[in-house]
Design an enzyme around this catalytic site. Structure first.
Site, mmCIF file in Angstrom:
data_model
loop_
_atom_site.group_PDB
_atom_site.id
_atom_site.type_symbol
_atom_site.label_atom_id
_atom_site.label_comp_id
_atom_site.label_asym_id
_atom_site.label_seq_id
_atom_site.Cartn_x
_atom_site.Cartn_y
_atom_site.Cartn_z
ATOM 1 N N LYS A 50 34.214 81.750 109.051
ATOM 2 C CA LYS A 50 34.473 83.163 108.946
ATOM 3 C C LYS A 50 35.960 83.498 108.962
ATOM 4 C CE LYS A 50 31.360 83.361 112.421
ATOM 5 N NZ LYS A 50 30.689 83.826 113.639
ATOM 6 N N GLY A 51 36.791 82.522 109.317
ATOM 7 C CA GLY A 51 38.206 82.791 109.544
ATOM 8 C C GLY A 51 38.945 83.405 108.365
ATOM 9 N N ASP A 110 45.780 72.968 109.723
ATOM 10 C CA ASP A 110 46.403 72.333 110.880
ATOM 11 C C ASP A 110 46.433 70.815 110.650
ATOM 12 O OD1 ASP A 110 47.472 71.982 113.385
ATOM 13 O OD2 ASP A 110 45.609 72.283 114.462
ATOM 14 N N PHE A 159 49.009 78.317 118.864
ATOM 15 C CA PHE A 159 47.661 78.761 118.528
ATOM 16 C C PHE A 159 47.698 80.275 118.409
ATOM 17 C CE2 PHE A 159 43.288 80.018 119.207
ATOM 18 C CZ PHE A 159 42.591 79.083 118.460
ATOM 19 N N ARG A 172 39.111 88.524 115.830
ATOM 20 C CA ARG A 172 39.209 88.437 114.370
ATOM 21 C C ARG A 172 39.612 89.769 113.742
ATOM 22 N NH1 ARG A 172 36.904 83.513 112.770
ATOM 23 N NH2 ARG A 172 35.055 82.815 113.896
HETATM 24 P P1 IMP Z 1 42.273 71.626 110.542
HETATM 25 O O1 IMP Z 1 40.982 71.057 110.059
HETATM 26 O O2 IMP Z 1 42.817 70.855 111.713
HETATM 27 O O3 IMP Z 1 43.307 71.767 109.464
HETATM 28 O O4 IMP Z 1 41.951 73.033 111.169
HETATM 29 C C1 IMP Z 1 41.785 74.184 110.452
HETATM 30 C C2 IMP Z 1 40.766 75.073 111.126
HETATM 31 O O5 IMP Z 1 40.967 75.126 112.543
HETATM 32 C C3 IMP Z 1 40.930 76.499 110.639
HETATM 33 O O6 IMP Z 1 40.070 76.756 109.569
HETATM 34 C C4 IMP Z 1 40.619 77.326 111.857
HETATM 35 O O7 IMP Z 1 39.242 77.654 111.911
HETATM 36 C C5 IMP Z 1 40.949 76.450 113.030
HETATM 37 N N1 IMP Z 1 42.288 76.774 113.576
HETATM 38 C C6 IMP Z 1 43.397 76.009 113.492
HETATM 39 N N2 IMP Z 1 44.446 76.597 114.071
HETATM 40 C C7 IMP Z 1 44.005 77.787 114.532
HETATM 41 C C8 IMP Z 1 44.647 78.872 115.235
HETATM 42 O O8 IMP Z 1 45.857 78.867 115.548
HETATM 43 N N3 IMP Z 1 43.852 79.927 115.541
HETATM 44 C C9 IMP Z 1 42.532 79.991 115.218
HETATM 45 N N4 IMP Z 1 41.900 79.007 114.551
HETATM 46 C C10 IMP Z 1 42.620 77.902 114.219
HETATM 47 MG MG MG Z 2 37.818 79.052 114.207
#
Ligand code: IMP
Ligand code: MG
Length: 187
Positions: A50-51, A110, A159, A172
């Site tokens: 949903k982000g 990330d 974060f 959100r």
């Molecule tokens: P990755 O797979 O490590 O690249 O993480 C990406 C996912 O982690 C994003 O789609 C978010 O849902 C979550 N995420 C990463 N950093 C944040 C943050 O700072 N706030 C909220 N959600 C995050």
């Molecule tokens: Mg999330």
């Protein structure tokens, strides 16, 4: 604090990270750039719920060429506060991507594991082209290198929540992005 009770907002969440105007200005630029790059093409914009919800809604309105829209659902398994787990598709697209130009839109990248998983999944379906657009690019913890055609902001390690981004499904609906430091002792 009880883990199911997030801090009230606005006020107690954390310092402002990206303000509403700053976000909107950058989203307008991204929309204009995408509109130029895909002019005359059959473009489908795909996001993961949903982000991406809020970013996607604004980005779509900043795109001035015809597009179609679709969403994927995923779930991540692994320790909370980390995304090193396995990524699995929980909701598939309704639209066909074969032979079409696909733009994958993500809220924040990330480690790169999520985006990499989605890009691999979409590439298997043989789109004409496949690019990624991410609002926030946090490179410090990157594990997998992902090519990003469009980046909203390169950001440091914090974060953050708001503008679609959550902490335990909250915040959100903030129209801006704030820093948030979850209490690590809760997990
Ligand atoms: P990755 O797979 O490590 O690249 O993480 C990406 C996912 O982690 C994003 O789609 C978010 O849902 C979550 N995420 C990463 N950093 C944040 C943050 O700072 N706030 C909220 N959600 C995050
Ligand atoms: Mg999330």
């Amino acid at each position: 604090m009880d883990s199911s009770t997030p801090a009230p907002w606005p006020g107690d969440i954390g310092p402002l990270f990206l303000g509403e105007e700053q976000i909107q200005a950058r989203v307008a630029e991204l929309g204009a750039q995408i509109s130029r790059d895909y002019a005359g093409e059959d473009l489908i914009v795909i996001g993961v719920l949903k982000g991406v919800l809020v970013f996607m809604a604004d980005l779509l309105r900043a795109i001035t060429i015809p597009v179609t829209v679709d969403f994927l659902g995923i779930s991540r398994y692994g320790p909370s506060q980390q995304t090193h787990g396995v990524v699995r598709l929980t909701n598939d697209l309704n639209e066909t991507v074969a032979g079409r130009h696909v733009l994958f839109v993500e809220d924040v990248i990330d480690t790169g594991l999520t985006t990499n998983f989605i890009m691999r999944t979409l590439r298997l379906r043989q789109p004409e082209s496949l690019e990624a657009c991410v609002l926030l690019n946090r490179t410090r913890r990157r594990i997998i290198d992902v090519n990003l055609a469009y980046v909203g902001f390169d950001v440091p390690d914090d974060f953050v929540v708001g503008y679609g981004l959550d902490y335990r499904e909250h915040y959100r609906n903030l129209p801006y992005i704030v820093k948030f430091e979850p209490d690590q002792s809760e997990d």
